[in-house]
Design a protein around this motif. Structure first.
Motif, PDB file in Angstrom:
ATOM      1  N   ILE A  90       0.850  -1.193   0.000  1.00 44.27           N
ATOM      2  CA  ILE A  90       0.000   0.000   0.000  1.00 44.27           C
ATOM      3  C   ILE A  90       0.883   1.239   0.000  1.00 44.27           C
ATOM      4  O   ILE A  90       1.767   1.386   0.849  1.00 44.27           O
ATOM      5  N   GLY A  91       0.637   2.114  -0.967  1.00 41.47           N
ATOM      6  CA  GLY A  91       1.418   3.338  -1.044  1.00 41.47           C
ATOM      7  C   GLY A  91       1.238   4.029  -2.389  1.00 41.47           C
ATOM      8  O   GLY A  91       0.610   3.499  -3.313  1.00 41.47           O
ATOM      9  N   ASP A  92       1.803   5.216  -2.476  1.00 38.93           N
ATOM     10  CA  ASP A  92       1.745   6.054  -3.667  1.00 38.93           C
ATOM     11  C   ASP A  92       2.680   5.488  -4.726  1.00 38.93           C
ATOM     12  O   ASP A  92       3.842   5.183  -4.449  1.00 38.93           O
ATOM     13  N   GLN A  93       2.203   5.380  -5.961  1.00 42.58           N
ATOM     14  CA  GLN A  93       3.007   4.792  -7.020  1.00 42.58           C
ATOM     15  C   GLN A  93       4.192   5.650  -7.436  1.00 42.58           C
ATOM     16  O   GLN A  93       5.063   5.174  -8.179  1.00 42.58           O
ATOM     17  N   THR A  94       4.251   6.901  -6.985  1.00 38.58           N
ATOM     18  CA  THR A  94       5.395   7.749  -7.309  1.00 38.58           C
ATOM     19  C   THR A  94       6.349   7.909  -6.128  1.00 38.58           C
ATOM     20  O   THR A  94       7.251   8.742  -6.166  1.00 38.58           O
ATOM     21  N   ARG A  95       6.161   7.122  -5.089  1.00 40.16           N
ATOM     22  CA  ARG A  95       7.078   7.137  -3.951  1.00 40.16           C
ATOM     23  C   ARG A  95       8.108   6.028  -4.110  1.00 40.16           C
ATOM     24  O   ARG A  95       7.753   4.861  -4.287  1.00 40.16           O
ATOM     25  N   ARG A  96       9.374   6.385  -4.035  1.00 40.76           N
ATOM     26  CA  ARG A  96      10.420   5.371  -4.169  1.00 40.76           C
ATOM     27  C   ARG A  96      10.280   4.295  -3.106  1.00 40.76           C
ATOM     28  O   ARG A  96      10.503   3.110  -3.384  1.00 40.76           O
ATOM     29  N   SER A  97       9.906   4.703  -1.902  1.00 44.19           N
ATOM     30  CA  SER A  97       9.786   3.723  -0.819  1.00 44.19           C
ATOM     31  C   SER A  97       8.729   2.676  -1.141  1.00 44.19           C
ATOM     32  O   SER A  97       8.904   1.487  -0.851  1.00 44.19           O
ATOM     33  N   THR A  98       7.628   3.112  -1.753  1.00 42.00           N
ATOM     34  CA  THR A  98       6.564   2.176  -2.137  1.00 42.00           C
ATOM     35  C   THR A  98       7.045   1.219  -3.206  1.00 42.00           C
ATOM     36  O   THR A  98       6.902  -0.004  -3.102  1.00 42.00           O
ATOM     37  N   LEU A  99       7.623   1.780  -4.263  1.00 37.61           N
ATOM     38  CA  LEU A  99       8.042   0.957  -5.391  1.00 37.61           C
ATOM     39  C   LEU A  99       9.202   0.036  -5.018  1.00 37.61           C
ATOM     40  O   LEU A  99       9.233  -1.130  -5.425  1.00 37.61           O
ATOM     41  N   ASP A 100      10.146   0.538  -4.231  1.00 39.34           N
ATOM     42  CA  ASP A 100      11.278  -0.295  -3.818  1.00 39.34           C
ATOM     43  C   ASP A 100      10.815  -1.469  -2.954  1.00 39.34           C
ATOM     44  O   ASP A 100      11.330  -2.587  -3.061  1.00 39.34           O
ATOM     45  N   LYS A 101       9.840  -1.215  -2.082  1.00 48.33           N
ATOM     46  CA  LYS A 101       9.303  -2.290  -1.251  1.00 48.33           C
ATOM     47  C   LYS A 101       8.652  -3.360  -2.127  1.00 48.33           C
ATOM     48  O   LYS A 101       8.850  -4.566  -1.916  1.00 48.33           O
ATOM     49  N   ALA A 102       7.898  -2.923  -3.132  1.00 50.54           N
ATOM     50  CA  ALA A 102       7.237  -3.873  -4.031  1.00 50.54           C
ATOM     51  C   ALA A 102       8.259  -4.659  -4.843  1.00 50.54           C
ATOM     52  O   ALA A 102       8.161  -5.888  -4.964  1.00 50.54           O
ATOM     53  N   LEU A 103       9.250  -3.984  -5.369  1.00 49.45           N
ATOM     54  CA  LEU A 103      10.275  -4.663  -6.168  1.00 49.45           C
ATOM     55  C   LEU A 103      11.048  -5.674  -5.333  1.00 49.45           C
ATOM     56  O   LEU A 103      11.441  -6.736  -5.831  1.00 49.45           O
ATOM     57  N   GLY A 104      11.241  -5.345  -4.070  1.00 46.66           N
ATOM     58  CA  GLY A 104      11.986  -6.233  -3.185  1.00 46.66           C
ATOM     59  C   GLY A 104      11.282  -7.546  -2.900  1.00 46.66           C
ATOM     60  O   GLY A 104      11.909  -8.490  -2.408  1.00 46.66           O
ATOM     61  N   ILE A 119      -3.144   9.104 -14.325  1.00 46.85           N
ATOM     62  CA  ILE A 119      -2.815  10.532 -14.382  1.00 46.85           C
ATOM     63  C   ILE A 119      -1.443  10.639 -15.045  1.00 46.85           C
ATOM     64  O   ILE A 119      -0.464  10.058 -14.573  1.00 46.85           O
ATOM     65  N   ASN A 120      -1.375  11.343 -16.152  1.00 44.71           N
ATOM     66  CA  ASN A 120      -0.211  11.272 -17.029  1.00 44.71           C
ATOM     67  C   ASN A 120       1.119  11.535 -16.342  1.00 44.71           C
ATOM     68  O   ASN A 120       2.089  10.799 -16.532  1.00 44.71           O
ATOM     69  N   ASN A 121       1.175  12.604 -15.538  1.00 44.57           N
ATOM     70  CA  ASN A 121       2.464  12.924 -14.920  1.00 44.57           C
ATOM     71  C   ASN A 121       2.884  11.854 -13.923  1.00 44.57           C
ATOM     72  O   ASN A 121       4.080  11.572 -13.763  1.00 44.57           O
ATOM     73  N   LEU A 122       1.910  11.190 -13.280  1.00 43.21           N
ATOM     74  CA  LEU A 122       2.246  10.095 -12.376  1.00 43.21           C
ATOM     75  C   LEU A 122       2.681   8.863 -13.162  1.00 43.21           C
ATOM     76  O   LEU A 122       3.618   8.161 -12.764  1.00 43.21           O
ATOM     77  N   THR A 123       2.003   8.599 -14.258  1.00 39.31           N
ATOM     78  CA  THR A 123       2.367   7.471 -15.112  1.00 39.31           C
ATOM     79  C   THR A 123       3.788   7.622 -15.638  1.00 39.31           C
ATOM     80  O   THR A 123       4.577   6.669 -15.624  1.00 39.31           O
ATOM     81  N   VAL A 124       4.115   8.826 -16.089  1.00 36.74           N
ATOM     82  CA  VAL A 124       5.453   9.079 -16.635  1.00 36.74           C
ATOM     83  C   VAL A 124       6.504   8.978 -15.532  1.00 36.74           C
ATOM     84  O   VAL A 124       7.570   8.371 -15.717  1.00 36.74           O
ATOM     85  N   ALA A 125       6.226   9.568 -14.369  1.00 41.10           N
ATOM     86  CA  ALA A 125       7.187   9.516 -13.258  1.00 41.10           C
ATOM     87  C   ALA A 125       7.435   8.075 -12.819  1.00 41.10           C
ATOM     88  O   ALA A 125       8.580   7.677 -12.539  1.00 41.10           O
ATOM     89  N   THR A 126       6.370   7.275 -12.766  1.00 42.54           N
ATOM     90  CA  THR A 126       6.503   5.871 -12.392  1.00 42.54           C
ATOM     91  C   THR A 126       7.331   5.119 -13.420  1.00 42.54           C
ATOM     92  O   THR A 126       8.212   4.326 -13.071  1.00 42.54           O
ATOM     93  N   PHE A 127       7.068   5.363 -14.684  1.00 44.52           N
ATOM     94  CA  PHE A 127       7.829   4.700 -15.744  1.00 44.52           C
ATOM     95  C   PHE A 127       9.310   5.059 -15.660  1.00 44.52           C
ATOM     96  O   PHE A 127      10.187   4.187 -15.770  1.00 44.52           O
ATOM     97  N   GLU A 128       9.599   6.336 -15.472  1.00 46.54           N
ATOM     98  CA  GLU A 128      10.998   6.772 -15.428  1.00 46.54           C
ATOM     99  C   GLU A 128      11.762   6.116 -14.282  1.00 46.54           C
ATOM    100  O   GLU A 128      12.956   5.841 -14.409  1.00 46.54           O
ATOM    101  N   TYR A 129      11.076   5.851 -13.179  1.00 53.15           N
ATOM    102  CA  TYR A 129      11.745   5.210 -12.049  1.00 53.15           C
ATOM    103  C   TYR A 129      11.871   3.708 -12.242  1.00 53.15           C
ATOM    104  O   TYR A 129      12.905   3.104 -11.924  1.00 53.15           O
TER     105      TYR A 129
END
Length: 219
Positions: A90-104, A119-129
């Motif tokens: 559970i977390g924001d898709q543009t937060r590194r902590s959220t995404l890193d936890k999921a990837l781990g 939401i385009n800017n969130l989609t792009v930010a998520t993709f870039e990370y």
């Protein structure tokens, strides 16, 4: 069972009874069905979701029988038990902590599906990370791209169009590399040349109605 049969069984809107994304995904994913070890999906469906929350996570887990599946959602109500080999963050898709936890939680980042905020800017930010963290040979999917021009979400088409143009330029390799006389063979480019991440890694970009599929090079 086919992917669409699982989609219908679990009630996801990816099925032929709704968006029919499974017709695309069957072609894209069937060659890697057995080899896929890890899949990340952004967007599970919380209390305000009109469909069946977690249905696509169940679908992926059944289809990719050798894979761990991780879902990310900002809504705490999405934190439920969706079966074996499925985890939730559970977390924001543009937060590194959220995404890193999921990837781990994944043994290998083979497939990423963004069915999140739309939401385009969130989609792009998520993709870039996430793009650099997708394994070589992996597949990145951006879903529900029919939303890219929806003003109610604060979207303008130009935001996502720019991402697509960036990927296409990376795919073809930009002008300064072409000027070095390497137009014929990407793999013979001298390692001294400075390639950005997309120039080095984008294998292909497939655009469908509602879905973008970006493949990463094996090497």
């Amino acid at each position: 069972m086919t992917l669409d049969e699982y989609a219908i069984e679990y009630g996801t809107d990816k099925a032929s009874t709704h968006h029919n994304y499974t017709a695309i995904y069957e072609r894209v994913f069937s060659p890697v069905r057995e080899s896929t070890k890890g899949l990340l999906e952004i967007g599970i469906g919380g209390v305000n979701y009109k469909g069946v929350a977690g249905s696509s996570l169940r679908m992926w887990a059944s289809y990719f029988s050798n894979a761990q599946v991780v879902g990310v959602d900002i809504d705490p109500s999405a934190d439920k038990d969706y079966g074996d080999r499925v985890s939730v963050v559970i977390g924001d898709q543009t937060r590194r902590s959220t995404l890193d936890k999921a990837l781990g939680l994944l043994p290998s980042v083979d497939i990423i599906v963004d069915d999140g905020a739309h939401i385009n800017n969130l989609t792009v930010a998520t993709f870039e990370y996430l793009w650099p963290r997708l394994r070589p040979g992996g597949i990145y999917v951006i879903e529900d791209t029919v939303c890219v021009g929806e003003l109610r979400l604060g979207n303008t088409r130009a935001q996502t169009e720019q991402l697509v143009l960036t990927l296409l330029r990376g795919l073809e390799v930009n002008g300064r590399i072409m000027a070095k006389g390497n137009a014929a063979d990407f793999y013979k480019i001298n390692p001294d040349y400075v390639l950005n991440d997309y120039e080095r890694w984008v294998e292909s970009v497939e655009l469908y109605r509602g879905v973008y599929v970006i493949r990463k090079r094996e090497k």
